[in-house]
Structure formats: structure tokens, C-alpha cells
Design an enzyme around this catalytic site. Sequence first.
Site, short mmCIF file in Angstrom:
data_model
loop_
_atom_site.label_atom_id
_atom_site.label_comp_id
_atom_site.label_asym_id
_atom_site.label_seq_id
_atom_site.Cartn_x
_atom_site.Cartn_y
_atom_site.Cartn_z
N ASP A 79 0.82 -1.21 0.00
CA ASP A 79 0.00 0.00 0.00
C ASP A 79 0.85 1.26 0.00
OD1 ASP A 79 -2.02 -1.80 0.12
OD2 ASP A 79 -2.81 -1.19 2.05
N GLU A 99 0.50 -6.42 -5.01
CA GLU A 99 0.21 -5.56 -6.16
C GLU A 99 1.43 -4.80 -6.66
OE1 GLU A 99 -2.47 -1.59 -7.18
OE2 GLU A 99 -3.36 -3.17 -5.94
#
Length: 383
Positions: free
Chosen positions: A21, A279
Amino acid sequence: MSVPRRLLWDIFCTIVDNYGDIGITWRLARQLVHEHDQSVRLWVDDLASFHAIHPEVDPKAESQTLAGVEIRHWGEPLASVQPGDVVIEALACHLPESFEKAMATRQPTPVWVNLEYLSAEDWVADCHGLPSPHPRLPLTKYFFMPGYLPGTGGVLKEANLAAARDTFQGHPATRSEFWRSLGLPEGSDDECRISLFSYQNSSVASLFATWAAGPAPSRCLVPAGKVLADVAAYFGVTDITVGRTLCRDRLTVHILPMLDQDTYDRLLWACDCNFVRGEDSFVRAQWAQKPLVWQAYRQEDGAHWPKIGAFLAHYCARLEDRTAQALRHLWQLWNEGSDVGPAWRSFWAQRLELTAGAVSWAEELERHGDLAGNLLHFCQKKL
């Protein structure tokens, strides 16, 4: 084309249990400042974790400026500030109620964006840009959906990334200097170099055993992280520290420190194959144009499997059937935590085709624009 005017952005990020994140929001903040002349305040709740991927960050400072980005500690209560022109609620975090109320009293009200996680699923394009009115306040939040296809927000990519990658990969002396900077040998022509950045995974033992018994030497580079417990278990050691080298037969494993983002990019560019997770590292491995193996963040309800399947449906579309089957099989077993030995051998036998497919995929992604530019254009239209 008109030049975007300079806006003040507030980007909020919470760090749960990994670095993805903050990695994503930091890349976004830097790109908005450096490439689009925007002003950015990045609010982060865990500066110690931020420090791990960007050592210049002072984990004790309430406010600091690095690379032109104002970094604020997101504490409770939140420091009282006038909200910016754009407010980004990144990756499933939730704004403090006090900040929402301040947004509602600002004139004009900010463009409020919920920046979602990246997915290749079909519903992403349908939800991209949809409004969500606040139930009590005169505010509207818009969903901005990163994605791989037209009609989505795209993925993060700096303007100079491809040129920097091509220069690095095209100059053997540059790569040699990079390996020396990590304290590693250059290696032989027949050696396979693999980066391994993953969550804990019981497949590691079978993967390492396959490499150890392989026909050619394998050198595995492991940045510090949760997978070190599996590495230690395979080698039968109780204490595994940064800088350690472990060997068994034809396998050599080097334990690297947690790398800053720019160094990690170069590691991906320099390796023959990259195992990545989550990610941020997943996207960077796609830009590296090398064969890759992704470990999705495991969710208790199995929601990660549709994400894997959706991505593979698009990624494998440009591959021959045999190559696509080998890639799908390895990814399936790796995400299950199963024995991956035979699957790795089938996968690596297709390495030339996998590399060509990786190059073609990256070229396709470039045609959809980058997330930062797409997000800026989206917000400018809402103002």
C-alpha cells in the site's frame, strides 16, 4: 492540449501488514509531483514501515518533505488542516470523520476519490468513475479503478521507466556494477538468476529442491520478508539474517535487505525470472519484461482466485497453448502452496516464449496510459 493547473492533493494510506500500500501511494505521490507539477501531502499511519522501503523517511517526524512530497504522520487526532483540491482515499482506507467534515465546509468541495486495488476482473471497467454520494454530508466520492484494459485507470508507470529499463538491460557493465553494489558475483552464462519476494509459502521447499537438483546452477535473491521462515526451514537453520548465503548442490540463495523501490526495480530487470507478491511488486515485474510468477494476497473467502484467473485470461491470450498451460499450472500450485517441482521444469522449458510474451504484454499496457496521468485527467474534469 491545455496544461493541468497545479492542485493540492491529500493522499491517505494505511499500512496493514505488508509494504504494497505504501509502495503504491509513494510512487503515485512522487509521480504527481515530478511529472505533473502537483503539490502532494501524503498521510501515512505507519512511518516505520515506510522507512523500510524508503530509508530517508524519519519514522518519528510528524511532518517532513522528501522528493518534493510533504509526508504527514496520520495520527489520532489528525492534525487540523484545510483539505486540498483532491483527496485520495487509497486502497481500502477510510478518512477520519473530522477530515470529511472539513471537506464538506471547503468551497469548492474537493474531488474525493476512492483509489481501489488493481484487478483484471470484468466488473472493474463497469465501476470505474462511478459516484457514491455521502449519506450525510454534501460530498460525492468517485471510484477510480486501476486496471489492465481500456476503460479502467491503468497502472502506475513513470515516464522514464521504459528507457531506464532498456538502458540497464542493454549494458552488461551496468548490470555488473549493480551486482557488485549488492555484494554479489556476476555469475556464469549458464546460471539462472531468480528474485523471490513472496509471502510465506509451503511451496518454497519443493521449488528450492528442484533448483538444487537442476541441470544448471540457480542463484536466488531473497529480499528480507515473511518468506525467510520458509527459506530457513528448507536449509535447516534457525537464524537467518540479511547478508547470509546458503548453498545446497546447484542452488545458492542470498538474503538481501529490504530494498528501496528503485533498487528493487533494477533487481527485477537484472534477473531471469521474478517471483512477486501482492500488487506493487507484481506491476513492477510486468514492466521488467521477464517471466514472472505471482503470489496473490490470500483471502479467507478465496476471493484471490478470481483475481488470478482474470489476470491469466488476459496475460495468456498472447501465448501459445503449451506455454500458457505451463504458466497457469505453476501459478496455480504456487498459490496453493503445493509441490511445484515438475511445474517449474515445464514452465522454465518455455522461458523464451514466456519472455517474448512478457515484452508483448508490457507494450500493450503502455497503450492504455499510466495511472497517475489518467487520475490527474479524471480529477481535472471534476473540478
